[in-house]
Write an enzyme that holds these catalytic residues in place. Sequence first.
Site, PDB file in Angstrom:
ATOM      1  N   HIS A 190       6.538   1.159  -2.758  1.00  0.00           N
ATOM      2  CA  HIS A 190       5.373   0.696  -2.001  1.00  0.00           C
ATOM      3  C   HIS A 190       4.100   1.157  -2.708  1.00  0.00           C
ATOM      4  O   HIS A 190       4.073   2.208  -3.345  1.00  0.00           O
ATOM      5  CB  HIS A 190       5.397   1.251  -0.573  1.00  0.00           C
ATOM      6  CG  HIS A 190       4.374   0.604   0.316  1.00  0.00           C
ATOM      7  ND1 HIS A 190       4.538  -0.655   0.842  1.00  0.00           N
ATOM      8  CD2 HIS A 190       3.156   1.034   0.748  1.00  0.00           C
ATOM      9  CE1 HIS A 190       3.482  -0.967   1.580  1.00  0.00           C
ATOM     10  NE2 HIS A 190       2.613   0.034   1.526  1.00  0.00           N
ATOM     11  N   CYS A 198       3.203  -5.835  -0.772  1.00  0.00           N
ATOM     12  CA  CYS A 198       2.379  -4.678  -1.140  1.00  0.00           C
ATOM     13  C   CYS A 198       1.873  -4.759  -2.582  1.00  0.00           C
ATOM     14  O   CYS A 198       0.673  -4.632  -2.848  1.00  0.00           O
ATOM     15  CB  CYS A 198       3.136  -3.384  -0.893  1.00  0.00           C
ATOM     16  SG  CYS A 198       4.549  -3.072  -1.992  1.00  0.00           S
ATOM     17  N   HIS A 245      -3.703  -1.772   2.320  1.00  0.00           N
ATOM     18  CA  HIS A 245      -2.405  -2.215   1.794  1.00  0.00           C
ATOM     19  C   HIS A 245      -1.819  -3.293   2.697  1.00  0.00           C
ATOM     20  O   HIS A 245      -2.298  -3.548   3.804  1.00  0.00           O
ATOM     21  CB  HIS A 245      -1.439  -1.028   1.667  1.00  0.00           C
ATOM     22  CG  HIS A 245      -0.943  -0.484   2.987  1.00  0.00           C
ATOM     23  ND1 HIS A 245       0.317   0.049   3.154  1.00  0.00           N
ATOM     24  CD2 HIS A 245      -1.551  -0.389   4.200  1.00  0.00           C
ATOM     25  CE1 HIS A 245       0.471   0.456   4.404  1.00  0.00           C
ATOM     26  NE2 HIS A 245      -0.648   0.208   5.055  1.00  0.00           N
TER      27      HIS A 245
END
Length: 352
Positions: free
Chosen positions: A316, A268, A328
């Site tokens: 994240h 991520c 993402h």
Amino acid sequence: MAVHRRSPLPGAFARALVLTAAATTALGVATGGAAQAAPGTPDGPSNRKDVKAQVEQLYDEAEQASEKYNAALDVQQRLQHETGTLQQQVAVAQGELNELRGDLATVAGAEYRGGGMAQTVQLMLSTDPEGYLSKARSLDQAAERQNETLHEVVARQRRLDQRRTEASMKLSELEETRRALAESKQQIQQRLAKAQRLLNSLGAGERARMVAQDAREAEQRATRGTDRLDLGTAPPASERGAAALAAAVRMIGSPYVYGSAGPRAFDCSGLMYWSWRQAGVTLPRTSQAQAYAGQRVSISDARPGDLVIFYRDRHHVGMYAGGGVIVHAPYPGAKVRYESVNAMPVAEVIRL
């Protein structure tokens, strides 16, 4: 931002069934016999739901460990550079100190061989008093330089000792970081291997139903149940933000692999790091550090290119694409994709 036509958005677990083994192999995970595990209980909605929830939890825990791994890797690289620089400085300082000490030894030897005779007596016995006085003045100047050299030796020795202490501390810190890296890597491996075993416990029919369900849910989140992916018309916050978003969008379809920052696979924070590099901006490597890389704005003011940090511990991150949608790298075994910003709890939005 122009409206984009909807594209299929298959779910993380659909891809995980095929690609988790490849993702775990990248970190040296040996699933071994687990990959050959016999199917578990007969097909049933409760079992599928339970497995999916457990796998989601394991992937979430693995991602937290992955961000710790990335942070420790950054620290290790910095410490290796700093330690190398300090060790080089120690070597240079030691050479200079040895040279100064050699100069002092030469002067001391010459004085000893001169016998230490008083200057008055040497003047009386000299056949060339004027010449002797000239030499005496030179000797005084030499003695002054010798004294300065002695002080310089002492000062350099202190600095050398300080550098050695700093280098020793950096080496100890580097060793601790290496232990943290090993621990985080082990946590990632354990969770990925357990997730793989859970997935392998499902029968073929159960896995197929889970794939279809996850694909439907991902599509509904991104498109709000419509047949189009609407990213709205809000302009990016900056030209660099637009360039970073364009780079991230180009990577849609690339696989998620822990610890990767492009150009073919990403985690991520690695996707954010790589995308912004294409725009000429170097971000910190982890999602936690990226949360402090720019100005904080509210989610209602988010613009394309902004970073969206998720979860309380900031493990994240995605990039706002507009219209309540982010791009993402979501899960191990999954691919870079669009996702609803509401799919995860938002911690903060960062504008660079």
